[in-house]
Write a protein that holds these residues in place. Structure first.
Motif, PDB file in Angstrom:
ATOM      1  N   GLU A 165      -5.155  32.805  40.380  1.00 29.63           N
ATOM      2  CA  GLU A 165      -6.496  33.380  40.452  1.00 29.63           C
ATOM      3  C   GLU A 165      -6.532  34.852  40.039  1.00 29.63           C
ATOM      4  N   ASN A 166      -5.417  35.559  40.247  1.00 30.38           N
ATOM      5  CA  ASN A 166      -5.388  36.976  39.880  1.00 30.38           C
ATOM      6  C   ASN A 166      -5.349  37.181  38.369  1.00 30.38           C
ATOM      7  N   LEU A 167      -5.016  36.126  37.623  1.00 31.04           N
ATOM      8  CA  LEU A 167      -4.937  36.216  36.173  1.00 31.04           C
ATOM      9  C   LEU A 167      -6.213  35.762  35.488  1.00 31.04           C
ATOM     10  N   PHE A 168      -7.183  35.283  36.249  1.00 34.57           N
ATOM     11  CA  PHE A 168      -8.434  34.817  35.649  1.00 34.57           C
ATOM     12  C   PHE A 168      -9.182  35.999  35.031  1.00 34.57           C
ATOM     13  N   PRO A 169      -9.554  35.910  33.763  1.00 39.22           N
ATOM     14  CA  PRO A 169     -10.425  36.951  33.191  1.00 39.22           C
ATOM     15  C   PRO A 169     -11.751  36.971  33.953  1.00 39.22           C
ATOM     16  N   PRO A 170     -12.352  38.111  34.121  1.00 35.79           N
ATOM     17  CA  PRO A 170     -13.575  38.209  34.939  1.00 35.79           C
ATOM     18  C   PRO A 170     -14.743  37.420  34.378  1.00 35.79           C
ATOM     19  N   ASP A 171     -14.693  37.087  33.080  1.00 37.26           N
ATOM     20  CA  ASP A 171     -15.814  36.377  32.468  1.00 37.26           C
ATOM     21  C   ASP A 171     -15.609  34.862  32.451  1.00 37.26           C
ATOM     22  N   ILE A 172     -14.565  34.363  33.129  1.00 40.38           N
ATOM     23  CA  ILE A 172     -14.298  32.926  33.184  1.00 40.38           C
ATOM     24  C   ILE A 172     -14.293  32.484  34.644  1.00 40.38           C
ATOM     25  N   THR A 173     -15.046  31.449  34.939  1.00 42.25           N
ATOM     26  CA  THR A 173     -15.122  30.937  36.305  1.00 42.25           C
ATOM     27  C   THR A 173     -14.217  29.722  36.477  1.00 42.25           C
ATOM     28  N   LEU A 174     -13.926  29.405  37.724  1.00 45.84           N
ATOM     29  CA  LEU A 174     -13.124  28.224  38.031  1.00 45.84           C
ATOM     30  C   LEU A 174     -13.833  26.963  37.545  1.00 45.84           C
ATOM     31  N   LEU A 175     -15.157  26.932  37.654  1.00 45.89           N
ATOM     32  CA  LEU A 175     -15.924  25.778  37.192  1.00 45.89           C
ATOM     33  C   LEU A 175     -15.782  25.592  35.685  1.00 45.89           C
ATOM     34  N   GLU A 176     -15.834  26.686  34.930  1.00 47.80           N
ATOM     35  CA  GLU A 176     -15.687  26.590  33.476  1.00 47.80           C
ATOM     36  C   GLU A 176     -14.303  26.084  33.095  1.00 47.80           C
ATOM     37  N   ILE A 177     -13.296  26.519  33.818  1.00 45.23           N
ATOM     38  CA  ILE A 177     -11.939  26.045  33.554  1.00 45.23           C
ATOM     39  C   ILE A 177     -11.826  24.563  33.878  1.00 45.23           C
ATOM     40  N   TYR A 178     -12.414  24.155  35.000  1.00 45.06           N
ATOM     41  CA  TYR A 178     -12.392  22.746  35.397  1.00 45.06           C
ATOM     42  C   TYR A 178     -13.076  21.890  34.339  1.00 45.06           C
ATOM     43  N   ASP A 179     -14.238  22.324  33.853  1.00 46.58           N
ATOM     44  CA  ASP A 179     -14.962  21.572  32.839  1.00 46.58           C
ATOM     45  C   ASP A 179     -14.133  21.435  31.558  1.00 46.58           C
ATOM     46  N   THR A 180     -13.500  22.515  31.154  1.00 44.16           N
ATOM     47  CA  THR A 180     -12.710  22.488  29.929  1.00 44.16           C
ATOM     48  C   THR A 180     -11.516  21.553  30.057  1.00 44.16           C
ATOM     49  N   LEU A 181     -10.833  21.616  31.195  1.00 51.83           N
ATOM     50  CA  LEU A 181      -9.671  20.750  31.418  1.00 51.83           C
ATOM     51  C   LEU A 181     -10.061  19.273  31.460  1.00 51.83           C
ATOM     52  N   THR A 182     -11.093  18.956  32.209  1.00 52.49           N
ATOM     53  CA  THR A 182     -11.459  17.546  32.360  1.00 52.49           C
ATOM     54  C   THR A 182     -12.011  16.965  31.065  1.00 52.49           C
ATOM     55  N   LEU A 183     -12.805  17.744  30.349  1.00 48.55           N
ATOM     56  CA  LEU A 183     -13.341  17.253  29.088  1.00 48.55           C
ATOM     57  C   LEU A 183     -12.220  17.042  28.068  1.00 48.55           C
ATOM     58  N   GLY A 184     -11.278  17.975  28.010  1.00 51.45           N
ATOM     59  CA  GLY A 184     -10.138  17.809  27.109  1.00 51.45           C
ATOM     60  C   GLY A 184      -9.305  16.584  27.474  1.00 51.45           C
ATOM     61  N   PHE A 185      -9.135  16.365  28.773  1.00 53.90           N
ATOM     62  CA  PHE A 185      -8.387  15.202  29.243  1.00 53.90           C
ATOM     63  C   PHE A 185      -9.076  13.910  28.812  1.00 53.90           C
ATOM     64  N   LEU A 186     -10.380  13.826  29.015  1.00 53.36           N
ATOM     65  CA  LEU A 186     -11.121  12.621  28.659  1.00 53.36           C
ATOM     66  C   LEU A 186     -11.088  12.371  27.156  1.00 53.36           C
ATOM     67  N   ARG A 187     -11.218  13.418  26.373  1.00 51.23           N
ATOM     68  CA  ARG A 187     -11.188  13.241  24.921  1.00 51.23           C
ATOM     69  C   ARG A 187      -9.802  12.785  24.446  1.00 51.23           C
ATOM     70  N   SER A 188      -8.767  13.188  25.150  1.00 49.56           N
ATOM     71  CA  SER A 188      -7.416  12.824  24.729  1.00 49.56           C
ATOM     72  C   SER A 188      -7.101  11.348  24.973  1.00 49.56           C
ATOM     73  N   ILE A 189      -7.805  10.707  25.905  1.00 47.97           N
ATOM     74  CA  ILE A 189      -7.517   9.309  26.219  1.00 47.97           C
ATOM     75  C   ILE A 189      -8.582   8.358  25.697  1.00 47.97           C
ATOM     76  N   ALA A 190      -9.664   8.891  25.148  1.00 47.62           N
ATOM     77  CA  ALA A 190     -10.796   8.053  24.748  1.00 47.62           C
ATOM     78  C   ALA A 190     -10.514   7.323  23.435  1.00 47.62           C
ATOM     79  N   SER A 191     -10.913   6.063  23.371  1.00 49.81           N
ATOM     80  CA  SER A 191     -10.945   5.316  22.114  1.00 49.81           C
ATOM     81  C   SER A 191     -12.192   5.746  21.346  1.00 49.81           C
ATOM     82  N   ARG A 192     -12.432   5.154  20.175  1.00 48.62           N
ATOM     83  CA  ARG A 192     -13.653   5.489  19.444  1.00 48.62           C
ATOM     84  C   ARG A 192     -14.880   5.148  20.277  1.00 48.62           C
TER      85      ARG A 192
END
Length: 215
Positions: A165-192
């Motif tokens: 948490e101490n390394l988080f840039p002030p302009d990035i929230t935990l929610l934004e990081i969560y959204d980015t991680l989960t969306l990337g995860f879903l795209r990596s396993i999705a078929s067409r």
């Protein structure tokens, strides 16, 4: 010790959880809880043995509640891609108000609760592997993915973020990081087919978010 009926206990535990994740465990004192809940500190100590008992019961209740909601989502979703997106959105609700110190406090102040957490994590892995298997059969997930390794990598990323948490840039929230991680995860396993479902789901969620935004 005061004994609440089941319904009152569930309402109380549900009311305490958002305070804990907003303030963090250390900053959530019994005085603060009493004030926010509109009850005396003495009453809290009549219901809970101590703060550790309170934390354990609140987290257990939240975990059980999410588990039941998750089962309903799986049972009602048209396919596992939609189900997984809805499950991620369920956990996303916590991230909106989550104070990153919550995770640090858990490790430092309540390490003995970590064993319970790890047991639940293993159950969660087995549950997720069933979802992946069904999703592959439905054609919404790719069949050439090592889901066991990918799931562990996702867990490692999430655990690392909780302790950085101490390394988080002030302009990035935990929610934004969560959204980015989960969306990337879903795209990596999705078929067409899965990608089409994901894009449609995200479009509808964004439209709903815009409609709900204050004007």
């Amino acid at each position: 010790m005061t004994q609440l009926n089941a319904a009152d206990e569930q309402r109380l535990l549900s009311a305490i959880f958002p305070i804990i994740i907003e303030k963090g465990i250390k900053a959530t004192t019994m005085d603060l809880l009493a004030h926010r809940l509109g009850m005396s500190k003495r009453t809290l100590y009549e219901i809970f043995d101590n703060k550790t008992d309170l934390i354990r019961r609140v987290l257990d209740h939240h975990e059980e509640h999410h588990h039941e909601l998750g089962k309903r989502i799986i049972a009602s979703a048209p396919n596992m891609m939609v189900a997984l997106m809805q499950l991620f959105d369920l956990h996303r609700q916590d991230m909106v108000y989550m104070n990153v110190s919550f995770f640090r406090d858990m490790d430092r102040l309540y390490p003995h609760l970590r064993c319970d957490y790890e047991e639940r994590h293993e159950q969660h892995r087995r549950y997720m592997m069933q979802i992946f298997r069904i999703g592959v059969e439905q054609g919404v997930f790719r069949g050439d993915i090592n889901f066991s390794i990918l799931l562990r990598m996702m867990e490692i990323q999430a655990e690392s973020l909780k302790r950085m948490e101490n390394l988080f840039p002030p302009d990035i929230t935990l929610l934004e990081i969560y959204d980015t991680l989960t969306l990337g995860f879903l795209r990596s396993i999705a078929s067409r087919q899965g990608h089409d479902l994901l894009d449609d789901y995200m479009r509808r969620r964004n439209e709903l978010s815009l409609n709900q935004s204050p004007t």
